[in-house]
Design a protein around this motif. Structure first.
Motif, short mmCIF file in Angstrom:
data_model
loop_
_atom_site.label_atom_id
_atom_site.label_comp_id
_atom_site.label_asym_id
_atom_site.label_seq_id
_atom_site.Cartn_x
_atom_site.Cartn_y
_atom_site.Cartn_z
N ARG A 26 1.21 -1.05 0.10
CA ARG A 26 0.18 0.03 0.56
C ARG A 26 0.89 0.93 -0.06
NH1 ARG A 26 -3.53 -3.05 3.94
NH2 ARG A 26 -2.58 -1.36 5.50
N TYR A 27 1.48 1.66 0.68
CA TYR A 27 3.19 2.66 0.39
C TYR A 27 3.54 2.54 -0.53
CZ TYR A 27 2.69 2.21 5.94
OH TYR A 27 2.40 3.18 6.98
N LEU A 28 4.36 1.76 -1.35
CA LEU A 28 4.82 1.41 -2.17
C LEU A 28 3.63 1.87 -3.44
CD1 LEU A 28 6.26 -2.03 -2.49
CD2 LEU A 28 7.41 0.14 -2.72
N ASP A 29 2.36 1.58 -3.74
CA ASP A 29 1.36 2.04 -4.51
C ASP A 29 1.35 3.41 -4.06
OD1 ASP A 29 -1.01 1.76 -6.44
OD2 ASP A 29 -2.43 2.06 -4.36
N ILE A 30 1.07 4.16 -2.62
CA ILE A 30 1.52 5.43 -2.42
C ILE A 30 2.73 6.46 -3.75
CG2 ILE A 30 1.56 7.78 -1.39
CD1 ILE A 30 -1.05 5.40 0.90
N LEU A 31 3.60 5.39 -3.41
CA LEU A 31 4.73 6.60 -3.03
C LEU A 31 5.18 6.39 -5.58
CD1 LEU A 31 7.14 4.75 -0.86
CD2 LEU A 31 7.28 7.10 -1.18
N GLN A 32 4.28 5.29 -5.47
CA GLN A 32 3.91 5.42 -7.18
C GLN A 32 2.98 6.29 -7.59
OE1 GLN A 32 4.19 1.21 -9.63
NE2 GLN A 32 3.02 0.54 -7.62
N GLN A 33 1.78 7.12 -7.64
CA GLN A 33 0.89 7.75 -7.69
C GLN A 33 2.00 9.12 -7.81
OE1 GLN A 33 -2.21 7.74 -5.01
NE2 GLN A 33 -2.24 5.33 -4.71
N LEU A 34 2.69 9.43 -6.24
CA LEU A 34 3.04 10.79 -6.65
C LEU A 34 5.03 10.67 -7.40
CD1 LEU A 34 3.25 10.82 -2.06
CD2 LEU A 34 2.27 12.09 -3.94
N ARG A 35 4.76 9.46 -8.38
CA ARG A 35 5.99 9.60 -9.60
C ARG A 35 7.09 9.60 -8.36
NH1 ARG A 35 1.23 9.76 -10.78
NH2 ARG A 35 0.54 10.62 -13.41
N LEU A 36 7.17 9.43 -7.32
CA LEU A 36 8.48 9.29 -6.31
C LEU A 36 9.18 7.67 -6.86
CD1 LEU A 36 8.00 11.05 -3.15
CD2 LEU A 36 9.14 11.82 -5.31
N ILE A 37 8.97 6.44 -6.72
CA ILE A 37 9.70 4.97 -7.49
C ILE A 37 8.50 4.62 -8.29
CG2 ILE A 37 9.55 5.24 -4.92
CD1 ILE A 37 7.78 1.95 -5.26
N THR A 38 8.73 3.64 -9.35
CA THR A 38 8.38 2.37 -10.71
C THR A 38 8.45 1.43 -10.13
OG1 THR A 38 9.38 4.73 -12.49
CG2 THR A 38 8.26 2.58 -12.74
N ARG A 39 7.65 1.06 -10.86
CA ARG A 39 7.71 -0.48 -10.51
C ARG A 39 7.94 -1.20 -11.75
NH1 ARG A 39 4.39 -5.30 -12.31
NH2 ARG A 39 4.39 -7.03 -10.61
N ARG A 40 9.00 -1.97 -12.24
CA ARG A 40 9.86 -2.22 -13.77
C ARG A 40 9.22 -3.21 -13.97
NH1 ARG A 40 15.94 -1.79 -13.79
NH2 ARG A 40 15.45 -2.10 -16.02
N VAL A 41 9.25 -4.06 -15.15
CA VAL A 41 9.17 -5.45 -15.38
C VAL A 41 9.67 -5.37 -17.09
CG1 VAL A 41 7.06 -5.90 -13.90
CG2 VAL A 41 6.49 -4.69 -16.80
#
Length: 469
Positions: free
Chosen positions: A276-291
């Protein structure tokens, strides 16, 4: 000094030249240069530039009222204010419409925080009056999630009213390099790898001194460093429970990239909580989930890894946050010599891979890949990892690349290793044809250059990436 942003300026100018009312939405992270962009755009045009603050709603209304009134009157009565926000926005109808007036509401999310009805009021006045004028209304905000929810989303009162919008991104490598005309190409890349493309950070570094002197002065100095507490202030303003987010970002910065690894490193609960924390950080454009670039359903892929997008946040959580106590004691020189310098090339290698992927996208846009890629990124499985992959799923064509941020020229051994890894990719995805590219910090051996000519291997240096050639 205002650098680049040509695409964004051109879009703003295009809207300004229209024969209708315009409602332009500009949003993006703090320090990305939104206000400077708007100042550059409206400098030679009639405008009202209102910057909202965290003061009370009545104070905000009074300040805005005085700016609107002062636009058409030589003197504004002391204490003048419109009776309501609706009246203030309706007053915009009376502005001279030739030439087109620009009304900028900067930090629009502060207005919303002080008065939740503001979007509905703007929508009402826009529908009833403003849309039939020649005014250009610009709503600008830094809280990305709030701008998307309160202004852009389907449920928002202003949905369907905007005539154009832009999510302002950090500057690219080539633009960032323009801030340092006295640096060598290598130094320009290193500076970008450390502080990224945020104009505020780029202006802080000075090319009259080397990169390490800039790190020491502006990042590590606990008393006078301009950027020493910057990420702390940024995240405390953006997030509730910042301590948990700090733990997660530090875990990622230290090399833990998978959900289970991040959870273990952060030590703040189970994977569901951390997700859940990671999802919020992605919404803030601070992190990316790469595949891997070959994944056909990226959102469902179990191969996802997390990466901090912002270079400076990545640097800060890797070197500053873990050494906070030592830096507070004035041990900046020791941290620089013992913790940063020995590890910096390893840190920069990730940015070099990112730059190579972006450069490959630019080659594709210029039609220089000899095929049309459907996906560009990296690739990995349990047996191999490829830094750069441009891939056409339907035609089974690919370009694979290896990046080497080393002081030595790249030799044929690197090419042979890349070809071995490509065999695994070819077998797993039934690729018909593969092209090869190598990206090097310090050039290539004569033997590799000879082979590249014979085999059609594409060779790129850091100069290619910085100059986008």
């Amino acid at each position: 000094m205002f650098i680049n942003r040509k695409t964004e300026l051109d879009l703003l100018k295009q809207c300004y030249r229209s024969n209708r009312a315009e409602l332009f939405v500009l949003y993006g992270r703090r320090r990305v240069g939104k206000t400077e962009l708007l100042h550059a755009f409206c400098a030679d045009k009639p405008h009202i530039f209102f910057i909202a603050t965290l003061s009370s709603d009545s104070e905000q209304l009074a300040t805005f009222s005085q700016q609107v009134y002062g636009f058409t009157h030589a003197e504004t009565p002391s204490g003048f204010t419109f009776p309501s926000w609706e009246a203030a926005f309706q007053a915009l109808v009376d502005l001279p419409m030739q030439p087109k007036p620009i009304v900028i509401l900067d930090e629009f999310t502060y207005l919303i925080s002080g008065n939740k009805a503001i979007p509905s009021i703007v929508q009402k006045v826009w529908d009833e009056k403003l849309k039939n004028t020649q005014v250009m209304l610009v709503l600008c905000g830094s809280y990305i999630g709030m701008m998307e929810a309160e202004v852009l989303s389907y449920q928002a009162p202003l949905y369907g009213r905007r005539t154009a919008s832009t999510l302002l991104q950090p500057m690219d490598l080539a633009s960032s390099a323009l801030f340092f005309p006295s640096y060598t190409t290598d130094e320009k890349f290193i500076a970008w790898a450390i502080i990224g493309g945020m104009p505020y950070y780029l202006r802080t570094f000075q090319d009259s001194q080397d990169v390490f002197a800039n790190i020491r002065q502006h990042i590590l100095d606990a008393q006078r460093g301009t950027l020493f507490n910057e990420p702390r202030f940024l995240l405390m303003e953006e997030l509730r429970e910042p301590r948990n987010y700090f733990s997660i970002l530090r875990s990622i910065a230290q090399g833990r990239t998978r959900l289970s690894e991040i959870t273990q490193g952060a030590g703040i609960g189970n994977v569901t909580t951390v997700a859940r924390y990671l999802d919020i950080l992605q919404q803030l454009r601070l992190i990316t989930r790469r595949v891997p670039a070959t994944e056909t359903q990226p959102e469902k892929s179990k191969k996802g890894i997390y990466q901090i997008d912002d270079h400076f946040l990545r640097f800060w959580f890797r070197y500053v946050h873990p050494n906070q106590s030592s830096l507070d004691l004035g041990l900046a020189d020791a941290i620089l010599q013992q913790r940063i310098k020995p590890d910096l090339d390893h840190f920069i290698a990730l940015a070099f891979e990112e730059a190579a992927i972006t450069f490959t996208s630019q080659l594709a846009q210029a039609g220089e890949l000899n095929f049309l890629p459907e996906r560009i990124g990296g690739w990995w499985n349990r047996d191999a990892e490829i830094d750069v992959l441009a891939f056409n799923l339907s035609e089974k064509l690919a370009l694979v690349g290896e990046c080497k941020w080393t002081v030595h020229p790249v030799g044929v051994k690197v090419l042979d290793n890349l070809k071995q890894k490509a065999e695994i990719l070819i077998k797993n995805h039934k690729i018909k044809q593969v092209k090869f590219a190598l990206f090097s910090r310090n050039g290539f051996t004569a033997e590799l250059e000879d082979r590249s000519k014979d085999e059609g291997i594409r060779l790129f240096t850091v100069d290619s990436l910085v100059s986008c050639l």
